[in-house]
Design a protein around this motif. Structure first.
Motif, PDB file in Angstrom:
ATOM      1  N   ILE A 388       0.888  -1.166   0.000  1.00 27.04           N
ATOM      2  CA  ILE A 388       0.000   0.000   0.000  1.00 27.04           C
ATOM      3  C   ILE A 388       0.922   1.211   0.000  1.00 27.04           C
ATOM      4  CG2 ILE A 388      -1.870   1.215   1.182  1.00 27.04           C
ATOM      5  CD1 ILE A 388      -2.547  -1.432   2.579  1.00 27.04           C
ATOM      6  N   ILE A 391      -0.716   5.250   2.785  1.00 20.32           N
ATOM      7  CA  ILE A 391      -1.829   4.967   3.689  1.00 20.32           C
ATOM      8  C   ILE A 391      -2.613   6.229   4.015  1.00 20.32           C
ATOM      9  CG2 ILE A 391      -0.663   2.988   4.716  1.00 20.32           C
ATOM     10  CD1 ILE A 391      -0.075   4.741   7.151  1.00 20.32           C
ATOM     11  N   VAL A 394      -6.101   5.973   2.644  1.00 22.27           N
ATOM     12  CA  VAL A 394      -6.907   4.836   3.105  1.00 22.27           C
ATOM     13  C   VAL A 394      -7.837   5.309   4.204  1.00 22.27           C
ATOM     14  CG1 VAL A 394      -6.859   2.562   4.173  1.00 22.27           C
ATOM     15  CG2 VAL A 394      -5.127   3.181   2.478  1.00 22.27           C
ATOM     16  N   TYR A 399      -9.563  -2.486   7.655  1.00 21.91           N
ATOM     17  CA  TYR A 399     -10.177  -3.271   6.573  1.00 21.91           C
ATOM     18  C   TYR A 399      -9.165  -3.533   5.459  1.00 21.91           C
ATOM     19  CZ  TYR A 399     -13.442  -4.613   2.905  1.00 21.91           C
ATOM     20  OH  TYR A 399     -14.077  -5.298   1.903  1.00 21.91           O
ATOM     21  N   GLU A 400      -8.353  -2.520   5.152  1.00 20.56           N
ATOM     22  CA  GLU A 400      -7.366  -2.661   4.086  1.00 20.56           C
ATOM     23  C   GLU A 400      -6.308  -3.701   4.457  1.00 20.56           C
ATOM     24  OE1 GLU A 400      -6.150  -1.450   0.241  1.00 20.56           O
ATOM     25  OE2 GLU A 400      -7.845  -0.689   1.398  1.00 20.56           O
ATOM     26  N   THR A 404      -6.003  -7.502   2.838  1.00 17.12           N
ATOM     27  CA  THR A 404      -4.764  -7.863   2.134  1.00 17.12           C
ATOM     28  C   THR A 404      -4.163  -9.145   2.702  1.00 17.12           C
ATOM     29  OG1 THR A 404      -4.332  -5.513   1.730  1.00 17.12           O
ATOM     30  CG2 THR A 404      -2.493  -7.024   1.442  1.00 17.12           C
ATOM     31  N   ASP A 581     -12.315  -5.579  -6.143  1.00 16.71           N
ATOM     32  CA  ASP A 581     -11.218  -5.958  -5.248  1.00 16.71           C
ATOM     33  C   ASP A 581     -11.559  -7.195  -4.426  1.00 16.71           C
ATOM     34  OD1 ASP A 581      -9.626  -3.913  -6.100  1.00 16.71           O
ATOM     35  OD2 ASP A 581     -10.182  -2.549  -4.484  1.00 16.71           O
ATOM     36  N   ARG A 873     -16.149  -3.264   7.602  1.00 20.36           N
ATOM     37  CA  ARG A 873     -16.210  -2.178   6.623  1.00 20.36           C
ATOM     38  C   ARG A 873     -17.078  -1.040   7.141  1.00 20.36           C
ATOM     39  NH1 ARG A 873     -18.407  -4.714   3.071  1.00 20.36           N
ATOM     40  NH2 ARG A 873     -16.623  -5.529   1.946  1.00 20.36           N
TER      41      ARG A 873
END
Length: 931
Positions: A388, A391, A394, A399-400, A404, A581, A873
């Motif tokens: 990433i 950030i 973001v 969540y990211e 991942t 995604d 989320r």
């Protein structure tokens, strides 16, 4: 320090303060300022939170608290009463403590009337009480720190005005420091960010109680009060030594607290704590996972907390994880020369992990400039690596990161379990070598690229170069190669190929390497091709959950085709990009032979044509197998007259649409009414009218779904505080169809909504007029059916398979085999909403951050049994609107908060003064009688 003596001094100061008009003037002024600045824009912002109020407190405290403390010692120095106090059986610590707690208590009393603010806001909207508690707790700590500074300033001078100016200057500096970091030297940014009172206060005010912030404020209080003690004791040598030791200890405690700390998340949905999905993910890691974060050493002020926020969340991951998890945070100095423990240059290390500097705006020498900074992370899991790069963009970091980690883990498992390698075949005609420089080395370059990719793909990639110009070349029958017609120098033409075929088992994806531009053709560059190959490998491995989309019967296309000759109508481009995604959409044109077994969810959005009985049977059986279907159904078609007069266009006619799905959905317990819902709580647009003035257009057919009308008992809806619908039909819920099924209404319209079923007009909002109040009520607009459901075809004739063009009955039977009729399910799910507009580009944003986008994303997660991810989320949602209010209601709240509270305080002060004066006269009369 004696508690008894301290309490005596405390009572004396409180009595002195609240029996004088100064107290009530200061409190009234405070309430007037906070009420005015907060509520003057509150109803314009339309947010049910108190962020703006708590943002005001530090700047107001910077002047109000010095006004409260300026007389504490200065007045006694000037009048000579301090010498009398010093002769009493109390020590200096008792005096300082009593005065400090008296001033702090006065500030708390000053804050108490503002508790009416959250009461009002909670009535107007869905207020998260966690940040409110945190805000007031932070306000008390901030007041304590500023009170200490005021006590110190008052102890050094006999002049109250000087004491006020000195303490106000100190408090103001700590207040604005975080805002002016951009103007200060970069090498001081980290230190100054830490000593800024507002940065610590804001952390607590967002609902996160952190021991580091508490220690900071307590340290500031002790240092200030210790300084006052040092001043009053006239700087004796022993005092100097003791205080110096105290200050050193406090500094060490603050340094240690950066590593040893606790956090208490008191927000409603634990926004700043790890969710169950994250905990489960990192606690079950089977291979080492390392997260490396790279930050420029001196980030500008607005990004100053970014490193701490990331460090905090990584520490939470570390506490929840097993021994396979670790993280490292690196600092890159401005010269780029910093090195890690092994002696490797950190800047080069970051770029090895594909973390490159990003441009941000800074202010230097009164000029706005662009500064290159590093603020990225890379996740290394086994041989896999995901990066990433920034950030700062973001919104929901947890969540990211968790998403991942899951993606990498799934990719590792898929690669290891492959029976055969993924093949990467280059079909490049050698005839093309003469057409461009470097084409002859393209095969070897691609070979080296695949070797590099093998390092992170467990050597499961096999590369092969095939020259189609070779006489022995035979075009594969199962692969579609794109041929180009090449004009030879002798005047003849020849078919040439430039394709890359990536294949996993029976599935393959082709990349055409030649692209047309204004100069002719060019070939895809190596960096772009490498990224494309990685993406295709992930797609072939099935890393993204596959969902089916019915692409026939006139449903909207998933993307807009720029080469289409005619207008395609609205598309689902943003929807397709938004979920790409996580999900891979598989278009399904033919339901005749069923839906693939490996797909959990089917989306049916706005079909124009009627589905066959066989199609309905396949959908029904798909649900009976325990799968999920999302129905986005439009009940009418908007039909425009042909050959319209452009100067006098005719409005469209709304014709009922018969798709055959209505009876099927009704059988499961939900009926879609053949009408539309209009609502006074709706989207309103302000624009210019013909005369140049402002005019408001009310779109009754675009209802705003209020927070109180959203089913907050469902975790995936818990943090969604508002939605926008468009052209929605109401639902009729019939729970008597099957008592064992669970039908949850997800949200409804407001009490001010009504139904339009005749003379439908959604074309001209100016011609829509609300009915009488007794004709309005709430209507269900979306529902989720779970649990036991019986087949629609029980007692009905099972429809036979029908042939499509080019099929024979024999091939069809061989393809599908014998069918088994399933009569009931206990695990199927059906989502129903009476509009497809919620999927359109004008409603959804492709970033997935708006409430509508999060809702659609969460529905898909729920249908695919990913409720924990939907919950995670939703934590990133900050939209929290107020409910609709009438002018008189707003006027009362603003008037009472701005003027009512100060008037009540003034009246209370007047009554207190009259009572004190009456008591004083009684005492005087008592003494006169004695003499």
């Amino acid at each position: 320090m004696s508690i008894k003596n301290t309490f005596i001094i405390f009572k004396r100061e409180i009595r002195s303060f609240f029996t004088s008009p100064v107290a009530y003037i200061v409190i009234s002024l405070f309430l007037l300022l906070t009420g005015w600045f907060f509520f003057s824009t509150f109803f314009l912002n339309q947010r049910a939170d108190m962020r703006d109020f708590f943002n005001l407190l530090p700047i107001i405290f910077s002047f109000i608290i010095p006004a409260l403390t300026m007389r504490m010692f200065s007045e006694e120095y000037r009048s000579g009463s301090f010498e009398i106090t010093a002769t009493l059986p109390v020590n200096i610590i008792d005096i300082i403590g009593g005065k400090f707690f008296a001033a702090l208590f006065s500030t708390i009393i000053m804050l108490l009337p503002t508790l009416i603010y959250p009461l009002f806001i909670n009535i107007l909207g869905d207020l998260d009480i966690g940040p409110v508690i945190g805000g007031y707790a932070g306000a008390v700590l901030l007041a304590g720190a500023y009170t200490g500074i005021g006590i110190l300033a008052s102890s050094v001078t006999r002049n109250q005005i000087i004491a006020f100016i000195v303490s106000a200057a100190g408090c103001f500096f700590l207040t604005v420091l975080s805002s002016i970091l951009i103007f200060l030297p970069a090498f001081l940014a980290g230190f100054l960010q830490y000593i800024s009172a507002v940065s610590h206060f804001n952390n607590i005010a967002k609902g996160l109680i952190d021991s580091r912030d508490i220690i900071y404020f307590i340290s500031l209080m002790i240092i200030s009060l210790g300084g006052a003690f040092f001043v009053i004791k006239e700087k004796s040598r022993s005092i100097k030594i003791n205080l110096s030791l105290y200050f050193v200890v406090l500094i060490l405690v603050n340094i240690v607290s950066g590593s040893l700390f606790f956090r208490w998340d008191i927000t409603e949905n634990n926004k700043y704590s790890l969710s169950k999905a994250s905990i489960n993910t990192v606690s079950t890691i089977e291979e080492p996972l390392t997260i490396k974060a790279f930050f420029s050493e001196n980030l500008p002020g607005s990004y100053g907390n970014l490193r701490r926020e990331l460090s905090d969340i990584l520490e939470e991951y570390s506490l929840a994880a097993n021994n396979n998890f670790n993280y490292q945070i690196y600092s890159i100095n401005s010269e780029g020369t910093s090195k890690d423990k092994s002696g490797k240059n950190i800047k080069e290390l970051a770029e090895d992990y594909s973390i490159f500097p990003v441009q941000i705006q800074t202010l230097d020498s009164d000029e706005v400039k662009l500064q290159s900074v590093y603020m990225g992370i890379t996740l290394i899991h086994g041989n896999m690596q995901e990066t990433i790069n920034s950030i700062a963009v973001v919104n929901n970091l947890e969540y990211e990161i968790t998403g991942t980690i899951n993606k990498i883990s799934k990719k590792i498992s898929s690669l290891i379990s492959l029976k055969e390698n993924i093949t990467i075949d280059l079909y490049l005609s050698s005839s093309l070598y003469a057409m461009g420089e470097g084409l002859s080395s393209y095969p070897d370059t691609l070979k080296n690229m695949v070797e590099d990719l093998n390092n992170t793909n467990y050597n499961r990639l096999s590369y092969r170069y095939i020259d189609p110009d070779n006489l022995t070349f035979q075009k594969p029958q199962d692969i579609n190669l794109t041929s180009f017609n090449l004009q030879m120098s002798n005047g003849s033409s020849k078919n040439v190929f430039a394709d890359l075929i990536i294949k996993n088992g029976d599935n393959s994806i082709a990349i055409t390497l030649l692209r047309k531009n204004i100069f002719g053709y060019d070939i895809i560059g190596h960096e772009e091709l490498s990224a494309n190959i990685e993406g295709i490998i992930e797609k072939l491995l099935g890393l993204n959950t596959e969902i089916a989309y019915l692409s026939s019967y006139g449903t909207p296309p998933l993307y807009q085709n720029p080469y289409a000759q005619s207008n395609q109508g609205p598309s689902l481009t943003n929807f397709n990009r938004m979920i790409s995604d996580t999900y891979l959409i598989k278009p399904i044109e033919n339901l005749n032979t069923g839906i693939p077994e490996n797909i959990k969810t089917l989306i049916i959005a706005s079909p124009l044509e009627k589905l066959t009985t066989r199609d309905l049977y396949q959908i029904d059986q798909y649900i009976m197998k325990g799968n999920s279907v999302a129905f986005f159904i439009d009940t009418h078609s908007e039909v425009f007259a042909e050959n319209q007069n452009p100067y006098n266009p005719q409005p469209p006619v709304y014709e009922p649409r018969d798709t055959g799905l209505g009876d099927l959905i009704k059988h499961y317990g939900v009926e879609i009414s053949n009408s539309y819902i209009l609502d006074e709580n709706c989207f309103k647009q302000i624009g210019r009218d013909a005369s140049g003035g402002l005019a408001e257009t009310i779109f009754y057919f675009a209802p705003e779904i209020l927070s109180e009308n959203i089913n907050r008992s469902l975790p995936f809806l818990n943090n969604i505080k508002g939605l926008i619908m468009l052209n929605a039909s109401p639902l009729i819920i019939n729970k008597d169809v099957n008592e064992l099924s669970n039908i949850e209404v997800l949200f409804t319209s407001s009490d001010l909504s009504w139904e339009m079923s005749e003379n439908i007009n959604l074309y001209n909002p100016m011609m829509i007029f609300p009915p009488l109040d007794d004709e309005r009520k709430k209507y269900p607009l979306a529902a989720l059916i779970e649990g036991s459901m019986k087949s629609y075809f029980i007692g009905k004739e099972i429809p036979e398979k029908h042939l499509t063009e080019g099929e024979s009955l024999i091939s069809l039977n061989l393809l599908t085999g014998n069918e088994t009729f399933i009569q009931e399910t206990t695990t199927g799910k059906v989502f129903v909403i009476g509009t497809s507009s919620v999927l359109m580009d004008n409603i959804l944003d492709q970033t997935g951050m708006s409430p509508n986008s999060v809702f659609i994303y969460n529905i898909l997660d729920t249908l695919n049994d990913r409720d924990d991810f939907a919950e995670m989320r939703s934590k990133g949602q900050i939209f929290n609107p107020l409910r609709e209010t009438i002018p008189s209601e707003r006027s009362f709240i603003k008037g009472f908060s701005i003027f009512g509270l100060p008037i009540i305080v003034i009246i209370s002060g007047l009554i207190t003064w009259l009572l004190w004066r009456s008591r004083k006269k009684k005492i005087e009369l008592l003494f006169r009688r004695d003499f």
